[in-house]
Enzyme design. Structure first.
Site, PDB file in Angstrom:
ATOM      1  N   ARG A 250       0.817  -1.215   0.000  1.00 57.14           N
ATOM      2  CA  ARG A 250       0.000   0.000   0.000  1.00 57.14           C
ATOM      3  C   ARG A 250       0.851   1.265   0.000  1.00 57.14           C
ATOM      4  O   ARG A 250       0.455   2.288   0.565  1.00 57.14           O
ATOM      5  CB  ARG A 250      -0.975   0.034   1.194  1.00 57.14           C
TER       6      ARG A 250
ATOM      7  N   LYS B  84       1.099  -8.243  14.101  1.00 58.09           N
ATOM      8  CA  LYS B  84      -0.173  -8.606  13.466  1.00 58.09           C
ATOM      9  C   LYS B  84      -0.269 -10.116  13.594  1.00 58.09           C
ATOM     10  O   LYS B  84       0.504 -10.840  12.961  1.00 58.09           O
ATOM     11  CB  LYS B  84      -0.152  -8.170  12.006  1.00 58.09           C
TER      12      LYS B  84
ATOM     13  N   GLU C 276      -5.680 -12.084   8.680  1.00 60.44           N
ATOM     14  CA  GLU C 276      -5.386 -12.182   7.253  1.00 60.44           C
ATOM     15  C   GLU C 276      -4.258 -13.183   6.966  1.00 60.44           C
ATOM     16  O   GLU C 276      -3.339 -12.906   6.206  1.00 60.44           O
ATOM     17  CB  GLU C 276      -5.035 -10.806   6.681  1.00 60.44           C
TER      18      GLU C 276
ATOM     19  N   ARG D 199      -1.723  -5.644  17.529  1.00 58.81           N
ATOM     20  CA  ARG D 199      -2.806  -5.064  16.732  1.00 58.81           C
ATOM     21  C   ARG D 199      -4.135  -5.792  16.927  1.00 58.81           C
ATOM     22  O   ARG D 199      -4.175  -7.011  17.055  1.00 58.81           O
ATOM     23  CB  ARG D 199      -2.448  -5.085  15.240  1.00 58.81           C
TER      24      ARG D 199
ATOM     25  N   ASP E 140     -11.722  -0.825   7.900  1.00 58.49           N
ATOM     26  CA  ASP E 140     -10.363  -0.753   7.382  1.00 58.49           C
ATOM     27  C   ASP E 140     -10.066   0.565   6.657  1.00 58.49           C
ATOM     28  O   ASP E 140     -10.037   0.588   5.429  1.00 58.49           O
ATOM     29  CB  ASP E 140     -10.134  -1.932   6.408  1.00 58.49           C
TER      30      ASP E 140
ATOM     31  N   GLU F  41      -4.348   4.319   0.922  1.00 52.59           N
ATOM     32  CA  GLU F  41      -4.777   3.051   0.336  1.00 52.59           C
ATOM     33  C   GLU F  41      -6.185   3.149  -0.249  1.00 52.59           C
ATOM     34  O   GLU F  41      -6.445   2.635  -1.333  1.00 52.59           O
ATOM     35  CB  GLU F  41      -4.742   1.952   1.407  1.00 52.59           C
TER      36      GLU F  41
ATOM     37  N   HIS G 195     -16.207   0.487   1.479  1.00 59.38           N
ATOM     38  CA  HIS G 195     -15.593  -0.691   0.869  1.00 59.38           C
ATOM     39  C   HIS G 195     -16.262  -1.139  -0.427  1.00 59.38           C
ATOM     40  O   HIS G 195     -16.463  -2.341  -0.654  1.00 59.38           O
ATOM     41  CB  HIS G 195     -15.550  -1.854   1.857  1.00 59.38           C
TER      42      HIS G 195
ATOM     43  N   TRP H  35     -14.722  -9.431   1.676  1.00 55.11           N
ATOM     44  CA  TRP H  35     -13.772  -8.687   0.859  1.00 55.11           C
ATOM     45  C   TRP H  35     -14.463  -8.116  -0.384  1.00 55.11           C
ATOM     46  O   TRP H  35     -13.817  -7.567  -1.253  1.00 55.11           O
ATOM     47  CB  TRP H  35     -12.585  -9.589   0.439  1.00 55.11           C
TER      48      TRP H  35
HETATM   49  C1  BDP Z   1      -5.441  -3.486   4.930  1.00 55.52           C
HETATM   50  C2  BDP Z   1      -4.536  -3.646   3.767  1.00 55.52           C
HETATM   51  C3  BDP Z   1      -3.570  -4.776   3.882  1.00 55.52           C
HETATM   52  C4  BDP Z   1      -2.910  -4.729   5.249  1.00 55.52           C
HETATM   53  C5  BDP Z   1      -3.957  -4.786   6.310  1.00 55.52           C
HETATM   54  C6  BDP Z   1      -3.412  -4.596   7.717  1.00 55.52           C
HETATM   55  O1  BDP Z   1      -5.329  -3.810   2.613  1.00 55.52           O
HETATM   56  O2  BDP Z   1      -2.662  -4.666   2.838  1.00 55.52           O
HETATM   57  O3  BDP Z   1      -2.018  -5.774   5.414  1.00 55.52           O
HETATM   58  O4  BDP Z   1      -4.869  -3.750   6.147  1.00 55.52           O
HETATM   59  O5  BDP Z   1      -3.569  -3.485   8.246  1.00 55.52           O
HETATM   60  O6  BDP Z   1      -5.778  -2.134   4.985  1.00 55.52           O
HETATM   61  O7  BDP Z   1      -2.865  -5.495   8.308  1.00 55.52           O
END
Ligand code: BDP
Length: 664
Positions: A117, A236, A240, A273, A313, A341, A455, A478
């Site tokens: 990003r 993190k 994800e 986080r 987000d 982003e 989104h 998503w």
């Molecule tokens: C989202 C992004 C992704 C990041 C994620 C994060 O799309 O690329 O890895 O957050 O904050 O905004 O971990």
């Protein structure tokens, strides 16, 4: 105004620390401080943990700086420079001290030089060259942070490579930390929770396993031998696809505390986080709260929970995350995103201070302990891609220093310093520039996602509109349809008791306000409610008409930026410290080059806004069954054409201006 070089910068110490050497150099640069002939610096010089505040006293042409720490003296020097460069008088007395002790940038930089990003080129950190070659840009970067009071930086992506903690990389990190230290910038690293497995083949990364705990303690010792003032880890985990304690049947608290114990003897801390959402049934906006709130009170004292400002987000507008304030026994910090982003990458002007000001209007600044910002920095000539995006880096630092500053004040400061000379530019030019900055975030909201929509981006790159986007096999949360819920009955996500009931996670008075369609602010209506197209709005329009009105207003405002920018052209300071993103014609003066670069981007922004407007009006119009109001015409595209646009970009680049040519 006569410009007199400071001839005399005197210190209360004979031997200057590296930080005080910088103070001296900065203040002695010719032309930096108009009308000042002598500066005396009295720093008590404690190295860390003091408050980095300062006072400045002026008596005629003499200035005294008094601070507890050398870094405080450096901040005072930059304060003076800021006043000088923005054409302001030095008052007789200034007292400043930072509101938050930790004011930290988060880089999402990968070890291969890409930036997740990131839209300002490749990573500034040249890992291949380090530690042997030290780019002068590292000091330039550190200086730009110190100028706005940012005092810490996480060097690598939260999607962290385990290699970051390998000994060769730690030596590179040490080299960076050594450059940044005199500027008061402490280094932190993002860590991959499975590092012990990846780096040293441990069979597990279970946080309660003694061998794992020993591994982390040993790693912390190694880091602190190299970097005695290392800040700590950002993590993190179980988000994800990243590894985390839950892979081993443990909780976030188990994982965070294990790392906290490894860092604690060295004074380090863990920023853990709360950006988590698993593909379960619950509304994504509810998940972080559901997962973290029950853990309140279970974290070690040197753990701080890092929460994105909103529960989804980094959308152009979100309600604040209900996790703020919901864990009274756990320190919390906010994560803002400076890199755009979801706000037009480095192509669009979106001055973000109003968004952060809005956040601090809802979440009391004193209820959180620190502020993080995901950096918009890369190796472009100007480090930020869009020359005006420097204002977001600046605004982040200023608000972390003092969250009570207004977006308008910050915009004015930045413009006076970087763009125009207040003495010569007409007031109307300055006012229009300030208005363009302070209105730009709302303009983006309007042409992308007004009334609380969120989104509805194209999949993956988060740049253009694709409210229709379907990707076979993709997670529902998503995809845009999950969020906008458009159907013939209406539009928006019902988060009241009849829907996901996310409102119930909010404290009063927000809960009742958001739940009640008559009290919910227009800007969050479709965030919390699924409303009929004919829903009467406060403006007297129907919801459908209001939606079209906002898209039109957003696109019109940014089309108007080109004339604001054209009027400012003769007044851009020849001494502007701004630079274009990449080297322009070599013989072009800085002011011209910056003007051209920004102008080019404003043209792209206006075209993109039209694209957003057309796509959303035409797409949602299929459901509303109502005519497009006259004010929204002309539309420049057709829906079938727009549905054929597939940007050939990845996460890392700016779409080119040729983007839409294919559909014209
Ligand atoms: C989202 C992004 C992704 C990041 C994620 C994060 O799309 O690329 O890895 O957050 O904050 O905004 O971990």
């Amino acid at each position: 105004m006569p410009v007199v070089a400071v001839e005399n910068v005197v210190f209360n110490k004979k031997r200057l620390t590296p930080t005080l050497e910088i103070v001296k150099q900065e203040l002695e640069r010719p032309g930096v401080l108009p009308d000042i002939s002598r500066v005396s610096v009295e720093s008590k010089g404690r190295l860390s943990d003091g408050n980095d505040g300062y006072s400045i006293k002026r008596d005629g042409g003499e200035v005294r700086i008094i601070s507890a720490t050398d870094i405080g003296a450096l901040y005072a020097a930059y304060h003076l420079i800021r006043l000088g460069e923005s054409g302001r008088e030095i008052p007789e007395s200034v007292e400043e001290s930072p509101y938050y002790a930790l004011r930290i940038l988060n880089h999402w930089d990968n070890l291969d030089g890409t930036i997740e990003r990131g839209y300002a080129g490749r990573s500034l950190w040249k890992w291949d060259e380090l530690p042997g070659t030290i780019s002068p840009r590292y000091a330039e970067y550190a200086r730009r942070n110190a100028m706005v009071g940012i005092n810490a930086t996480v060097l690598n992506n939260v999607n962290a490579s385990p290699a970051m903690l390998s000994t060769p990389y730690l030596e590179k990190v040490k080299a960076l930390a050594d450059v940044m230290r005199p500027y008061g910038l402490r280094v932190f690293l993002s860590v991959n929770f499975a590092s012990p497995m990846a780096l040293d083949s441990l069979p597990t990364a279970d946080p309660l396993n003694p061998a794992v705990r020993k591994w982390w303690a040993g790693k912390a010792d190694e880091i602190y031998r190299l970097i005695p003032d290392f800040g700590g880890f950002l993590v993190k985990a179980n988000s994800e696809g990243q590894p985390g304690p839950m892979d081993f049947g443990r909780s976030h608290a188990d994982g965070a505390n294990m790392l906290a114990k490894a860092l604690q003897p060295h004074g380090g801390r863990v920023m853990w986080r709360a950006f988590v959402y698993s593909p379960i049934d619950a509304d994504r906006a509810k998940q972080a709260y559901m997962e973290f709130q029950p853990l309140d009170g279970q974290f070690d004292p040197n753990v701080i929970i890092q929460i994105k400002n909103g529960p989804i987000d980094f959308q152009p507008r979100e309600a604040f995350s209900p996790l703020f304030g919901a864990m009274p026994s756990t320190p919390q910090m906010v994560e803002f995103q400076i890199t755009q982003e979801y706000l037009g990458h480095a192509n669009h002007l979106a001055f973000l201070a109003p968004m952060w000001e809005e956040f601090f209007g809802q979440v009391e600044p004193s209820s959180i302990k620190a502020v993080a910002g995901v950096a918009n920095v890369g190796d472009n000539l100007n480090m930020t891609g869009h020359p005006l995006a420097d204002a977001n880096w600046y605004a982040f630092g200023r608000l972390a220093w003092n969250p009570r500053l207004s977006a308008e004040e910050i915009a004015g400061e930045w413009i006076d310093r970087n763009l125009i000379d207040r003495g010569t530019a007409p007031g109307s030019v300055r006012d229009r520039l300030v208005g363009m900055f302070t209105g730009s975030r709302e303009a983006v909201v309007n042409y992308m996602m007004p009334l609380g929509l969120h989104h509805i981006f194209a999949y993956g790159h988060h740049y253009g509109p694709e409210p229709w986007c379907q990707v076979p096999g993709a997670r529902a949360d998503w995809l845009p349809g999950y969020y906008h819920q458009a159907d013939s009955a209406g539009l928006g996500f019902d988060r009241t008791a009849t829907g996901s009931d996310a409102v119930s996670q909010y404290p009063e008075p927000f809960r009742s306000q958001y739940a009640d369609v008559d009290k919910c602010p227009d800007g969050l209506l479709l965030w919390f409610h699924h409303l009929p197209w004919s829903h009467p709005m406060r403006s007297g329009r129907t919801m459908w008409e209001e939606l079209c009105h906002r898209y039109t207003a957003g696109a019109d405002s940014v089309a108007g930026y080109q004339s604001v920018w054209a009027d400012a052209r003769p007044y851009i300071k020849s001494s502007t410290p701004l630079r274009p993103a990449v080297a322009m014609a070599m013989d072009m003066p800085a002011d011209e080059a910056v003007w051209e670069d920004v102008n080019r981007r404003l043209i792209i922004q206006a075209r993109d806004a039209q694209w957003w407007k057309d796509a959303c009006i035409l797409y949602f119009g299929q459901f509303s069954g109502m005519p497009v109001p006259d004010e929204a015409y002309p539309l420049h595209h057709t829906l079938p054409d727009l549905r054929r646009v597939h940007l050939g970009i990845d996460n890392y680049t700016n779409p080119s201006s040729a983007l839409l040519d294919s559909v014209r």
